[in-house]
Design a protein around this motif. Structure first.
Motif, short mmCIF file in Angstrom:
data_model
loop_
_atom_site.label_atom_id
_atom_site.label_comp_id
_atom_site.label_asym_id
_atom_site.label_seq_id
_atom_site.Cartn_x
_atom_site.Cartn_y
_atom_site.Cartn_z
N UNK A 209 -0.18 6.75 16.16
CA UNK A 209 0.16 7.98 17.04
C UNK A 209 -0.54 8.85 16.46
N UNK A 210 -1.49 9.54 17.90
CA UNK A 210 -2.82 10.12 17.52
C UNK A 210 -3.15 10.69 18.23
N UNK A 211 -2.13 12.56 17.61
CA UNK A 211 -3.06 13.71 18.40
C UNK A 211 -3.93 14.69 17.96
N UNK A 212 -4.71 14.16 19.71
CA UNK A 212 -5.79 14.79 19.52
C UNK A 212 -5.74 16.01 19.79
N UNK A 213 -6.83 17.57 19.08
CA UNK A 213 -6.81 17.98 19.56
C UNK A 213 -8.79 19.09 19.12
N UNK A 214 -9.30 18.14 19.84
CA UNK A 214 -10.31 18.01 20.40
C UNK A 214 -11.09 18.72 21.66
N UNK A 218 -18.40 15.06 20.65
CA UNK A 218 -18.04 14.43 19.65
C UNK A 218 -16.32 14.34 18.88
N UNK A 219 -15.42 14.90 19.52
CA UNK A 219 -13.91 14.87 18.91
C UNK A 219 -13.91 13.29 19.62
N UNK A 220 -13.61 13.70 21.22
CA UNK A 220 -13.62 13.07 22.17
C UNK A 220 -13.56 11.58 22.03
N UNK A 221 -14.99 11.90 22.08
CA UNK A 221 -15.50 10.53 21.24
C UNK A 221 -14.59 9.63 20.66
N UNK A 222 -14.78 10.10 19.16
CA UNK A 222 -13.30 10.04 18.57
C UNK A 222 -11.94 9.08 18.86
N UNK A 223 -11.60 10.23 19.34
CA UNK A 223 -9.83 9.36 19.91
C UNK A 223 -9.87 8.13 21.27
N UNK A 224 -11.34 8.25 21.51
CA UNK A 224 -11.77 7.48 22.65
C UNK A 224 -11.56 6.50 21.98
N UNK A 351 -27.64 13.34 23.30
CA UNK A 351 -27.07 13.90 22.50
C UNK A 351 -26.26 13.32 21.53
N UNK A 352 -26.85 12.44 20.06
CA UNK A 352 -27.44 12.10 19.65
C UNK A 352 -25.97 12.48 18.05
N UNK A 353 -26.69 13.66 18.03
CA UNK A 353 -25.29 13.99 16.95
C UNK A 353 -23.73 14.38 17.90
N UNK A 354 -23.20 14.70 18.48
CA UNK A 354 -22.30 14.43 18.87
C UNK A 354 -21.62 12.64 18.83
N UNK A 355 -22.27 12.13 19.86
CA UNK A 355 -21.75 10.78 19.58
C UNK A 355 -22.00 10.03 18.08
N UNK A 356 -22.86 10.18 17.34
CA UNK A 356 -23.00 9.52 16.32
C UNK A 356 -21.90 10.34 15.09
N UNK A 357 -21.63 11.11 15.50
CA UNK A 357 -20.60 11.96 14.16
C UNK A 357 -19.45 11.75 14.54
N UNK A 358 -19.42 11.36 15.91
CA UNK A 358 -17.75 10.53 17.10
C UNK A 358 -17.90 9.35 16.21
N UNK A 359 -18.72 8.52 15.99
CA UNK A 359 -18.00 7.07 15.97
C UNK A 359 -17.87 7.50 14.30
N UNK A 360 -18.34 8.33 13.74
CA UNK A 360 -18.44 8.01 11.71
C UNK A 360 -17.01 8.95 11.79
N UNK A 361 -16.32 9.92 12.61
CA UNK A 361 -14.98 10.17 12.62
C UNK A 361 -14.01 9.13 12.55
N UNK A 362 -13.74 8.60 13.95
CA UNK A 362 -13.24 7.67 14.08
C UNK A 362 -13.54 5.99 13.00
#
Length: 459
Positions: A209-214, A218-224, A351-362
């Protein structure tokens, strides 16, 4: 070096597993002065390897499944918001007041996509909602004066800086000293990760279970991505802060979306936290602390939790409490200056900082879950857009250098990485996920639904 090996090392991964990764290089995509294509491939490749590693561990497989990263799929995913179509309609682009403006002594980048940010910008400048009025006001004022006055009003604007100027800035010094991915074990709590009972497809995050408070990207890319991998992802937003509809459609695949006032609905929040395995936050550092959502407080209430925290500028230093977006970070860190021409600032091809950071967070979440299977312990993972920007700048001299085998293939059109899906929002054309490994999923379990339409409870 912006390679899979570099990103994997930042995640604490076993270097021997890099042999499981192969890549298809497509030099025509994400072209820029900086090594954007290599960095994007590295973030996705490391995320896919972290997913394959966790899947193998939870399913009891003898070997980690092979990972294949295709630059075409990565490029389509990193520009997913441009490829989105909702019943054939193209998405709404940046708002008119979100752009670069000439200032009295340089350039200023503003962000006003959300109505409350637009209103604060106009209040700070003392002008009506007309681009020509904004332009006239900014042309008379020094860029860094605008930066501070708009920030004081709660708005978003940064002065254009060179990479050298950012490196000398106190916030640049602070964030430059951070790891690409900060990882910390908070206690010795027992792990709660359960074995996988099914393997077709292999879903490393199944049952979690993942609670997504983003918000935003970047955050939504990670949780997606975690949703793709089988997690039950519940995104929770304040009722008075609606998401941009097209942005929600693009990043809402696999998730449910609920509205909740965290003050009035404190009991509901506590019920969600009581059984959450992962909590992902992407608001301005400190904004959620009063709700007991610091990593330490969450670990005390929910031992064994994984807390993933995203910020624009890092959570330390003079800008540690500031809001920020990809475009602003590009402007402040010197990226926009490097990508510009004829004395005008430019931008990365995505928007490579957003997308890249999102995958790093995931990836950080997935690696934390893997480490828990051996060592237990509540975990916290932190990433920042500005640190990803620094990594990209650091890798400029080594563009194209990689730590994985690379095979070449003919260029493929973007359509090869797009799919259509019917759902509550209509027929969506969308980019497929670039996170791919043998036996893994190739689509989300559900399309996005209307923003805030789901109940604030676990399924």
């Amino acid at each position: 070096m912006t390679s899979v090996a570099s990103a994997w090392s930042a995640l604490g991964g076993d270097p021997a597993l890099l042999a499981r990764v192969s890549a298809v290089e497509r030099p025509a995509v994400l072209r820029a002065r900086l090594p954007v294509r290599e960095a994007a491939r590295a973030c996705v490749g490391a995320c896919a390897l972290a997913a394959a590693e966790l899947g193998a561990r939870r399913a009891g497989l003898a070997a980690v499944p092979a990972v294949r990263v295709d630059d075409g799929a990565v490029a389509a995913a990193f520009t997913s918001e441009r490829h989105l179509r909702v019943d054939g309609r193209a998405p709404v682009a940046f708002a008119p007041l979100s752009r670069f403006w000439p200032a009295a002594d340089g350039w200023v980048r503003t962000h006003a996509n959300y109505p409350h940010h637009r209103d604060r910008l106009l209040t700070a400048l003392g002008v009506p909602d007309r681009p020509e009025a904004v332009a006239a006001a900014l042309a008379e004022r020094p860029a860094r004066e605008v930066e501070e006055s708009v920030h004081a009003a709660g708005g978003l604007a940064v002065a254009l800086r060179t990479a050298e100027e950012w490196t000398a800035h106190e916030q640049g010094v602070t964030v430059g000293g951070l790891p690409l991915v900060e990882r910390e074990r908070l206690d010795s709590a027992r792990t709660r990760t359960r074995p996988l009972t099914g393997r077709d497809p292999l879903l490393p995050a199944a049952g979690l279970r993942v609670l997504d408070l983003t918000r935003v990207l970047a955050g939504p890319v990670a949780t997606r991505t975690l949703a793709l991998l089988g997690a039950d992802v519940l995104r929770v937003d304040a009722p008075w802060l609606p998401e941009l509809p097209d942005q929600h459609a693009d990043t809402g695949f696999g998730k449910r979306s609920a509205r909740l006032d965290l003050t009035a609905g404190r009991d509901t929040l506590e019920e969600l936290l009581a059984t959450a395995d992962v909590v992902v936050t992407g608001y301005r550092p400190g904004a959620l602390d009063r709700f007991g959502l610091t990593a330490e407080a969450l670990a005390e209430r929910r031992p064994g939790v994984v807390v993933a925290r995203l910020s624009a500028w890092g959570d330390r230093g003079p800008w540690g409490d500031r809001r920020g977006f990809d475009s602003l970070v590009q402007a402040a860190t010197g990226i926009a200056a490097l990508e510009g021409a004829a004395r005008r600032p430019g931008a990365l091809p995505a928007q490579a900082l957003d997308h890249g950071t999102g995958y790093l967070l995931a990836a950080g979440v997935l690696r934390a879950l893997t480490e828990q299977t051996d060592e237990g312990g509540s975990r916290v993972v932190r990433v920042a857009l500005a640190r990803t920007a620094g990594w990209l700048l650091e890798g400029a001299a080594a563009a194209g250098a990689g730590g994985v085998p690379v095979g070449r293939a003919a260029e493929a059109p973007a359509d090869a990485w797009l799919a259509e899906r019917d759902g509550p929002l209509g027929t969506l054309r969308h980019a497929v996920s670039p996170v791919s490994f043998a036996g893994g999923p190739d689509d989300w379990a559900r399309p996005p639904g209307p923003w805030g339409a789901d109940p604030a409870r676990w399924e």
